[in-house]
Write a protein that holds these residues in place. Sequence first.
Motif, PDB file in Angstrom:
ATOM      1  N   VAL A   1      11.631 -13.931  13.779  1.00  0.00           N
ATOM      2  CA  VAL A   1      12.012 -12.781  14.592  1.00  0.00           C
ATOM      3  C   VAL A   1      12.351 -11.636  13.660  1.00  0.00           C
ATOM      4  O   VAL A   1      13.090 -11.796  12.697  1.00  0.00           O
ATOM      5  N   LYS A   2      11.817 -10.472  13.965  1.00  0.00           N
ATOM      6  CA  LYS A   2      11.955  -9.325  13.079  1.00  0.00           C
ATOM      7  C   LYS A   2      12.768  -8.217  13.720  1.00  0.00           C
ATOM      8  O   LYS A   2      12.631  -7.929  14.902  1.00  0.00           O
ATOM      9  N   LEU A   3      13.615  -7.597  12.904  1.00  0.00           N
ATOM     10  CA  LEU A   3      14.295  -6.370  13.285  1.00  0.00           C
ATOM     11  C   LEU A   3      13.899  -5.322  12.267  1.00  0.00           C
ATOM     12  O   LEU A   3      14.177  -5.476  11.081  1.00  0.00           O
ATOM     13  N   ARG A   4      13.242  -4.268  12.722  1.00  0.00           N
ATOM     14  CA  ARG A   4      12.707  -3.262  11.806  1.00  0.00           C
ATOM     15  C   ARG A   4      13.632  -2.062  11.715  1.00  0.00           C
ATOM     16  O   ARG A   4      14.033  -1.510  12.723  1.00  0.00           O
ATOM     17  N   HIS A   5      13.972  -1.687  10.483  1.00  0.00           N
ATOM     18  CA  HIS A   5      14.720  -0.464  10.235  1.00  0.00           C
ATOM     19  C   HIS A   5      13.744   0.580   9.738  1.00  0.00           C
ATOM     20  O   HIS A   5      13.120   0.397   8.693  1.00  0.00           O
TER      21      HIS A   5
ATOM     22  N   LEU B   1      16.194 -10.003   4.069  1.00  0.00           N
ATOM     23  CA  LEU B   1      15.991  -8.564   4.061  1.00  0.00           C
ATOM     24  C   LEU B   1      14.866  -8.225   3.090  1.00  0.00           C
ATOM     25  O   LEU B   1      14.996  -8.422   1.886  1.00  0.00           O
ATOM     26  N   PHE B   2      13.745  -7.756   3.622  1.00  0.00           N
ATOM     27  CA  PHE B   2      12.617  -7.299   2.816  1.00  0.00           C
ATOM     28  C   PHE B   2      12.741  -5.787   2.655  1.00  0.00           C
ATOM     29  O   PHE B   2      13.032  -5.072   3.618  1.00  0.00           O
ATOM     30  N   GLU B   3      12.457  -5.311   1.441  1.00  0.00           N
ATOM     31  CA  GLU B   3      12.703  -3.902   1.165  1.00  0.00           C
ATOM     32  C   GLU B   3      11.655  -3.321   0.226  1.00  0.00           C
ATOM     33  O   GLU B   3      11.221  -3.962  -0.729  1.00  0.00           O
TER      34      GLU B   3
ATOM     35  N   VAL C   1       0.855  -1.174   0.000  1.00  0.00           N
ATOM     36  CA  VAL C   1       0.000   0.000   0.000  1.00  0.00           C
ATOM     37  C   VAL C   1       0.893   1.226   0.000  1.00  0.00           C
ATOM     38  O   VAL C   1       2.099   1.137   0.136  1.00  0.00           O
ATOM     39  N   LYS C   2       0.283   2.413  -0.166  1.00  0.00           N
ATOM     40  CA  LYS C   2       1.064   3.635  -0.238  1.00  0.00           C
ATOM     41  C   LYS C   2       1.883   3.832   1.035  1.00  0.00           C
ATOM     42  O   LYS C   2       1.349   3.838   2.128  1.00  0.00           O
ATOM     43  N   ALA C   3       3.191   3.974   0.848  1.00  0.00           N
ATOM     44  CA  ALA C   3       4.081   4.167   1.988  1.00  0.00           C
ATOM     45  C   ALA C   3       5.440   4.591   1.479  1.00  0.00           C
ATOM     46  O   ALA C   3       5.729   4.514   0.286  1.00  0.00           O
ATOM     47  N   GLY C   4       6.280   5.060   2.419  1.00  0.00           N
ATOM     48  CA  GLY C   4       7.624   5.433   2.051  1.00  0.00           C
ATOM     49  C   GLY C   4       8.532   4.216   2.035  1.00  0.00           C
ATOM     50  O   GLY C   4       8.115   3.089   2.299  1.00  0.00           O
ATOM     51  N   PRO C   5       9.805   4.421   1.705  1.00  0.00           N
ATOM     52  CA  PRO C   5      10.751   3.304   1.675  1.00  0.00           C
ATOM     53  C   PRO C   5      11.021   2.763   3.064  1.00  0.00           C
ATOM     54  O   PRO C   5      10.977   3.489   4.057  1.00  0.00           O
ATOM     55  N   TRP C   6      11.287   1.454   3.147  1.00  0.00           N
ATOM     56  CA  TRP C   6      11.599   0.847   4.432  1.00  0.00           C
ATOM     57  C   TRP C   6      12.370  -0.446   4.222  1.00  0.00           C
ATOM     58  O   TRP C   6      12.410  -1.010   3.135  1.00  0.00           O
ATOM     59  N   LEU C   7      12.981  -0.915   5.303  1.00  0.00           N
ATOM     60  CA  LEU C   7      13.697  -2.188   5.332  1.00  0.00           C
ATOM     61  C   LEU C   7      13.215  -2.986   6.541  1.00  0.00           C
ATOM     62  O   LEU C   7      12.940  -2.429   7.590  1.00  0.00           O
ATOM     63  N   SER C   8      13.123  -4.299   6.383  1.00  0.00           N
ATOM     64  CA  SER C   8      12.815  -5.183   7.502  1.00  0.00           C
ATOM     65  C   SER C   8      13.699  -6.419   7.395  1.00  0.00           C
ATOM     66  O   SER C   8      13.838  -6.988   6.315  1.00  0.00           O
ATOM     67  N   LEU C   9      14.283  -6.828   8.526  1.00  0.00           N
ATOM     68  CA  LEU C   9      15.115  -8.017   8.570  1.00  0.00           C
ATOM     69  C   LEU C   9      14.410  -9.110   9.361  1.00  0.00           C
ATOM     70  O   LEU C   9      13.825  -8.839  10.416  1.00  0.00           O
ATOM     71  N   TYR C  10      14.466 -10.343   8.864  1.00  0.00           N
ATOM     72  CA  TYR C  10      13.819 -11.475   9.534  1.00  0.00           C
ATOM     73  C   TYR C  10      14.767 -12.668   9.594  1.00  0.00           C
ATOM     74  O   TYR C  10      15.504 -12.942   8.649  1.00  0.00           O
ATOM     75  N   SER C  11      14.720 -13.358  10.724  1.00  0.00           N
ATOM     76  CA  SER C  11      15.395 -14.645  10.888  1.00  0.00           C
ATOM     77  C   SER C  11      14.434 -15.593  11.592  1.00  0.00           C
ATOM     78  O   SER C  11      13.485 -15.152  12.255  1.00  0.00           O
TER      79      SER C  11
END
Length: 249
Positions: A21-25, A206-208, A4-14
């Motif tokens: 487990v998620k680490l959100r940037h 890494l999801f981006e 959906v409409k949003a700015g850029p982001w990164l999310s890390l998962y293991s």
Amino acid sequence: MRSVKAGPWLSLYSMVHGISVKLRHKKTGIEEKNMNSRELEMTYWGYKFEQYVTSVDGNTPPDTSQAVDNHEAYCSVVKTTLNNHRLLFSGEVDCCLYGCDKGPPANYIELKTSREWYTPNHEKNFYRFKLLKWWAQSFLIGIPQVICGFRDDEGVVSHLKSFDTLRMPKYSRGEWNGAVCFHFMEQFLTYIKSVVVEDDPSVVFLFERRPGSSEITYRKLKGPPDQFLPDWYIQEFPNVSNTPAGDPS
């Protein structure tokens, strides 16, 4: 996958013992790199505003002589579900209402600052973009009220306005819909489950969402420096290994 409409982001998962487990940037790094000295200074205005309107016990006047410390934070931990997804996450809480007879999270308050509206377009963009972010942040934690200090271009706050979190979708005037946001969240969590299947904390996905794109992409990383779970955390995880496999938390 499209977002959906949003700015850029990164999310890390293991994945550790079947749990994602998620680490959100919050920022991609590109935004901070492109900031000039004036923009970097403006990022601290919100923290200084919090210092002016809060006190340690509700009786003592605010101490505005201290330097701003943006490393201090109080976080609330929330356990909830979204359809078939079990979630455990934390969120920062700015303050609580002193003297309120209600307990957490009903007495929580989120503090924000925003530029004053000088044109009708400023007001429209506020309800279209900024209020959406505030709603998503506050609703998930259960914060019922957001108090905003409207400032000028020199950072001076002229007035305050309170926003009821549950009414924010109505304030948006049809620019966004909370149900659509939760539908996307459910789809994204399902997508994560289909991708993050290797039970190995050294493997990081890494999801981006890149600037100017609606596509969500991912890439697989392994080992340092991308591994974000410390050894002590991994060693403690067997204590909760009876949680159903595949549930992100």
